[in-house]
Scaffold this motif. Structure first.
Motif, PDB file in Angstrom:
ATOM      1  N   CYS A  30       0.628  -1.072   0.056  1.00 36.70           N
ATOM      2  CA  CYS A  30      -0.036  -0.072   0.057  1.00 36.70           C
ATOM      3  C   CYS A  30       0.938   1.143   0.112  1.00 36.70           C
ATOM      4  O   CYS A  30       1.959   1.089   0.142  1.00 36.70           O
ATOM      5  CB  CYS A  30      -0.889  -0.128   1.078  1.00 36.70           C
ATOM      6  SG  CYS A  30      -0.189   0.205   2.726  1.00 36.70           S
ATOM      7  N   THR A  51      -4.443   1.286  -1.035  1.00 35.73           N
ATOM      8  CA  THR A  51      -3.889   0.362  -1.917  1.00 35.73           C
ATOM      9  C   THR A  51      -4.156   0.791  -3.123  1.00 35.73           C
ATOM     10  O   THR A  51      -5.259   0.515  -3.895  1.00 35.73           O
ATOM     11  CB  THR A  51      -4.430  -0.997  -1.750  1.00 35.73           C
ATOM     12  OG1 THR A  51      -4.278  -1.419   0.053  1.00 35.73           O
ATOM     13  CG2 THR A  51      -3.882  -1.978  -2.556  1.00 35.73           C
ATOM     14  N   PRO A 107      -6.533  -4.805  -1.967  1.00 39.98           N
ATOM     15  CA  PRO A 107      -5.373  -5.768  -1.932  1.00 39.98           C
ATOM     16  C   PRO A 107      -5.630  -7.017  -2.657  1.00 39.98           C
ATOM     17  O   PRO A 107      -4.670  -7.714  -3.133  1.00 39.98           O
ATOM     18  CB  PRO A 107      -5.026  -5.890  -0.270  1.00 39.98           C
ATOM     19  CG  PRO A 107      -6.289  -5.406   0.357  1.00 39.98           C
ATOM     20  CD  PRO A 107      -7.054  -4.613  -0.476  1.00 39.98           C
ATOM     21  N   GLN A 165      -4.920  -6.300  -6.249  1.00 45.41           N
ATOM     22  CA  GLN A 165      -3.624  -6.563  -6.539  1.00 45.41           C
ATOM     23  C   GLN A 165      -2.914  -8.004  -6.592  1.00 45.41           C
ATOM     24  O   GLN A 165      -2.240  -8.271  -7.686  1.00 45.41           O
ATOM     25  CB  GLN A 165      -2.881  -6.090  -5.435  1.00 45.41           C
ATOM     26  CG  GLN A 165      -2.405  -4.418  -5.340  1.00 45.41           C
ATOM     27  CD  GLN A 165      -1.438  -3.983  -4.448  1.00 45.41           C
ATOM     28  OE1 GLN A 165      -0.633  -4.882  -3.963  1.00 45.41           O
ATOM     29  NE2 GLN A 165      -1.108  -2.796  -4.706  1.00 45.41           N
TER      30      GLN A 165
END
Length: 281
Positions: A64, A87, A155, A158
């Protein structure tokens, strides 16, 4: 999940031989807002431009950043700042784009989200990082579960984007995305497209606390039967959890006050999972 061979994937554009990150891990840097994209009634994507010479923001998966803006001065004339973690999203499958995204929900009375929602293209935002969280290693485990509540999806995105952009990473993923109502589901068309395009490697289920008539998916609060369908068995994969404190506490227990992982409690402990099986964002 099915252990069948994943469908063929489109190979991501090659990364530069010597990628140049914009972030250096120590300095506050200004990034220019390029575009705003509506996601739903209270959430937008804020797309920022990378500085000249940078080929990427410089985010290890998963990590992040800190975001700040000046909020006046104190009685001694010293600058006051509001600082929050976010993030960012930078899909490796798109290659070098010269930009990155912040997916942000507006909270009534929230100083940071209000500040960002008042920005217009051309405005600048100060960012510092990256702050590394979980160090993703491809094929470290065969299967992972991603349990997200609300903006806790970032996240997870990601990780999902990192895995699906790498043709050598065969990790299978199950995402359980929990929200209050159907209109609260963020990035649903995108997530559905990933499931369609990668049926043997990615699946998603949506859990609604307050569904409307006609909803065909699971409803209510997160509970062991939902987790049991989504998660690999203890010792045979990893479970990632991110969301509001009460959500995380019920599933696996909150992190320690110093933000270290702490022990696993809640539903996952009762189901036999240990600290080696679970990661809390």
């Amino acid at each position: 999940m099915s252990a069948s061979k994943p469908a063929a994937r489109v190979v991501a554009p090659p990364r530069p031989e010597n990628p140049v990150p914009a972030l250096n891990g120590k300095d506050w840097q200004e990034f220019t807002l390029k575009r705003i994209v509506d996601v739903n009634y209270n959430t937008k994507i804020f797309r920022f431009r990378l500085p000249a010479g940078a080929t990427e923001l410089g985010l290890p998966t998963a990590s992040c950043v800190l975001v700040r803006f000046q909020d006046g001065v104190d009685a001694k004339g010293k600058k006051k700042f509001v600082v929050r973690p976010y993030t960012p999203l930078e899909d490796p499958s798109l290659g070098v784009t010269g930009e990155f995204d912040l997916l942000i929900k507006h909270y009534e009375g929230g100083p940071m989200s209000t500040h960002i929602f008042n920005m217009v293209p051309g405005d600048k935002l100060q960012i510092k990082g990256p702050i590394a969280k979980y160090q993703w290693k491809k094929n470290e485990t065969k299967e992972i579960a991603l349990i997200a509540g609300g903006t806790g999806i970032t996240p997870m995105l990601q990780i999902i984007q990192r895995i699906l952009s790498d043709p050598e990473d065969m990790t299978r993923m199950s995402l359980t995305f929990c929200n209050v109502t159907e209109r609260d589901i963020l990035m649903r068309p995108y997530l559905d497209s990933l499931q369609t395009n990668h049926p043997n490697q990615f699946r998603v289920q949506y859990l609604l606390e307050k569904p409307t008539a006609g909803w065909n998916g699971p409803s209510g609060l997160i509970r062991p039967e939902i987790l049991n369908r989504a998660c690999p068995t203890p010792g045979n994969g990893k479970v990632f959890v991110c969301g509001p404190d009460g959500f995380v506490k019920a599933i696996c227990g909150n992190k320690n006050p110093d933000l270290s992982q702490g022990t696993v409690s809640g539903y996952l402990k009762d189901m036999g999972y240990t600290e080696n099986d679970v990661y809390k964002f």
